[in-house]
Enzyme design. Structure first.
Site, mmCIF file in Angstrom:
data_model
loop_
_atom_site.group_PDB
_atom_site.id
_atom_site.type_symbol
_atom_site.label_atom_id
_atom_site.label_comp_id
_atom_site.label_asym_id
_atom_site.label_seq_id
_atom_site.Cartn_x
_atom_site.Cartn_y
_atom_site.Cartn_z
ATOM 1 C CD GLU A 117 -2.344 4.258 2.792
ATOM 2 O OE1 GLU A 117 -3.545 4.444 3.057
ATOM 3 O OE2 GLU A 117 -1.950 3.426 1.955
ATOM 4 C CB CYS A 155 -2.484 1.943 5.968
ATOM 5 S SG CYS A 155 -1.957 1.031 4.492
ATOM 6 C CG HIS A 180 -1.987 -0.985 1.210
ATOM 7 N ND1 HIS A 180 -3.143 -0.827 1.940
ATOM 8 C CD2 HIS A 180 -2.121 -2.162 0.565
ATOM 9 C CE1 HIS A 180 -3.941 -1.874 1.740
ATOM 10 N NE2 HIS A 180 -3.326 -2.692 0.909
#
Length: 167
Positions: A62, A93, A60
């Site tokens: 993040e 996240c 991801h």
């Protein structure tokens, strides 16, 4: 209309940088989500989705920005940093944000399916954790939402075209 407070202008500036990362992810066939980590008005790291390319569930935007930020600072603690992300962080996240002691998160579009910064739940302001994170939501919300809507619309069109070829 008046002058915007400095933090709003700065939030929009850095969200535009996160949008650039999201656009790069989309060009690579990834869900277009981007993030930048900022300290003292300077970007210290960037991230974009890379789950498909890397075949990692942790790919991801993040997570990548956080990992790179820790490396850039030489410290797992990211106190004094703000994470700008185009889509509201998911549970994984949000957990990494809390664990890394990020001070503030600014996101664009809300995520009704997995958002854990206020939409489904708010893990960043959970009083039972030893760290809470300030949140600003909806910064350039329309622009960030359009990236996602256009991406998924294009996928549906391609699937329909594939289906029609086989009929």
């Amino acid at each position: 209309m008046g002058v915007k407070p400095r933090w709003i202008e700065e939030d929009e500036t850095f969200m535009k940088e996160a949008i650039l990362e999201a656009e790069k992810a989309g060009q690579n066939g990834e869900v277009p989500i981007g993030a930048v980590l900022v300290q003292d008005s300077t970007i210290i790291s960037r991230g974009k989705n890379s789950r498909e390319k890397d075949q990692l569930s942790t790919g991801h935007a993040e997570m990548i920005a956080i990992q790179r930020g820790c490396l850039a600072k030489g410290n797992w603690r990211l106190e004094g940093c703000t994470l700008y992300v185009t889509l509201e962080p998911c549970p994984m996240c949000a957990g990494a944000i809390v664990q890394s002691r990020i001070t503030r998160v600014v996101y664009g579009a809300a995520d009704p399916k997995a958002g854990c910064c206020g939409t489904l739940m708010n893990l960043l302001d959970e009083p039972r954790f030893n760290h809470q994170v300030a949140i600003t939501s909806g910064v350039l919300e329309e622009e960030t939402a359009v990236l996602l809507k256009d991406f998924f619309r294009e996928i549906r069109v391609k699937k329909k075209e594939q289906k029609n070829k086989h009929v």
